[in-house]
Motif scaffolding. Sequence first.
Motif, PDB file in Angstrom:
ATOM      1  N   ILE A  82       0.026 -13.372  82.796  1.00 34.36           N
ATOM      2  CA  ILE A  82       0.422 -13.575  84.443  1.00 34.36           C
ATOM      3  C   ILE A  82       1.100 -12.435  84.690  1.00 34.36           C
ATOM      4  N   ARG A  83       0.814 -11.678  85.845  1.00 36.53           N
ATOM      5  CA  ARG A  83       1.505 -10.762  86.497  1.00 36.53           C
ATOM      6  C   ARG A  83       1.588 -10.903  87.712  1.00 36.53           C
ATOM      7  N   GLY A  84       2.698 -11.309  88.190  1.00 36.74           N
ATOM      8  CA  GLY A  84       3.027 -11.738  89.725  1.00 36.74           C
ATOM      9  C   GLY A  84       1.943 -12.800  89.989  1.00 36.74           C
ATOM     10  N   ALA A  85       1.106 -12.557  91.021  1.00 40.97           N
ATOM     11  CA  ALA A  85       0.061 -13.592  91.459  1.00 40.97           C
ATOM     12  C   ALA A  85      -1.258 -13.551  90.879  1.00 40.97           C
ATOM     13  N   ASP A  86      -1.203 -12.443  89.914  1.00 39.17           N
ATOM     14  CA  ASP A  86      -2.512 -12.381  89.230  1.00 39.17           C
ATOM     15  C   ASP A  86      -2.543 -12.600  88.019  1.00 39.17           C
ATOM     16  N   ALA A  87      -3.580 -12.956  87.275  1.00 43.28           N
ATOM     17  CA  ALA A  87      -3.668 -13.176  85.934  1.00 43.28           C
ATOM     18  C   ALA A  87      -4.557 -11.870  85.243  1.00 43.28           C
ATOM     19  N   LEU A  88      -4.210 -11.734  83.832  1.00 44.26           N
ATOM     20  CA  LEU A  88      -5.090 -10.860  83.274  1.00 44.26           C
ATOM     21  C   LEU A  88      -5.745 -11.388  81.900  1.00 44.26           C
ATOM     22  N   MET A  89      -6.908 -10.970  81.671  1.00 48.32           N
ATOM     23  CA  MET A  89      -7.390 -11.430  80.481  1.00 48.32           C
ATOM     24  C   MET A  89      -7.836 -10.247  79.612  1.00 48.32           C
ATOM     25  N   TRP A  90      -7.420 -10.351  78.366  1.00 42.71           N
ATOM     26  CA  TRP A  90      -7.302  -9.204  77.416  1.00 42.71           C
ATOM     27  C   TRP A  90      -8.430  -9.247  76.383  1.00 42.71           C
ATOM     28  N   PHE A  91      -9.090  -8.365  75.997  1.00 44.58           N
ATOM     29  CA  PHE A  91     -10.217  -8.234  74.935  1.00 44.58           C
ATOM     30  C   PHE A  91      -9.762  -7.620  73.889  1.00 44.58           C
ATOM     31  N   PRO A  92     -10.132  -8.189  72.479  1.00 46.12           N
ATOM     32  CA  PRO A  92      -9.494  -7.250  71.445  1.00 46.12           C
ATOM     33  C   PRO A  92     -10.276  -5.939  71.499  1.00 46.12           C
ATOM     34  N   GLY A  93      -9.518  -5.142  71.100  1.00 52.15           N
ATOM     35  CA  GLY A  93      -9.995  -3.777  70.897  1.00 52.15           C
ATOM     36  C   GLY A  93     -10.250  -2.800  72.129  1.00 52.15           C
ATOM     37  N   CYS A  94      -9.783  -3.557  73.161  1.00 52.24           N
ATOM     38  CA  CYS A  94      -9.942  -2.862  74.651  1.00 52.24           C
ATOM     39  C   CYS A  94      -8.452  -2.685  75.149  1.00 52.24           C
ATOM     40  N   SER A  95      -8.231  -1.322  75.863  1.00 54.82           N
ATOM     41  CA  SER A  95      -6.803  -0.987  76.389  1.00 54.82           C
ATOM     42  C   SER A  95      -6.837  -1.667  77.861  1.00 54.82           C
ATOM     43  N   TYR A  96      -8.021  -2.065  78.391  1.00 54.72           N
ATOM     44  CA  TYR A  96      -7.866  -2.733  79.642  1.00 54.72           C
ATOM     45  C   TYR A  96      -7.896  -4.255  79.633  1.00 54.72           C
TER      46      TYR A  96
END
Length: 162
Positions: A82-96
């Motif tokens: 969670i960053r502020g009002a947003d969520a981030l979903m990470w995928f292994p092997g990806c920098s984004y």
Amino acid sequence: MTAHAAVEPVTLDVIVFLNVRTWLGQTAAGDPVPCLMLTYPAQRAEGVDPSVVEDVMRRVAVSLGANPAGCPVPEVGVRLGIRGADALMWFPGCSYALKIARPEWVRALASSGRSLIEIGLDELSTVASVAEVDEYRQSSHESGRMHLALADVGRRVGGAQS
């Protein structure tokens, strides 16, 4: 699924292309659980080869450690932040990361500390009605064309770009 799909990491072009839907479900005990579904957006003009759609979405499911519906739902560890009002979903092997800008859902995610992730293997229109989404989910669960994982919220080691 092809062997290629099992080992190739999810790329930025796939992440930005994913169709994201969120809602609040309930556990068997009645506790709220944030749910997130990823699908391949249906093309309006030309159809996409269904095997291409399936290959891309299986790659997403494999990268997140998801199992087909009907199998035990794996706990896949930290995949969300969670960053502020947003969520981030990470995928292994990806920098984004996939950015999820749904404030009410993000608040529920922060409160629960985890989310049920559903990955559909077939196309779904970005403008599908609630009834169409429900029908898609039901038929995908019954046919084993929906993959599920339980992801935790936390900090990703090394960080991700949004």
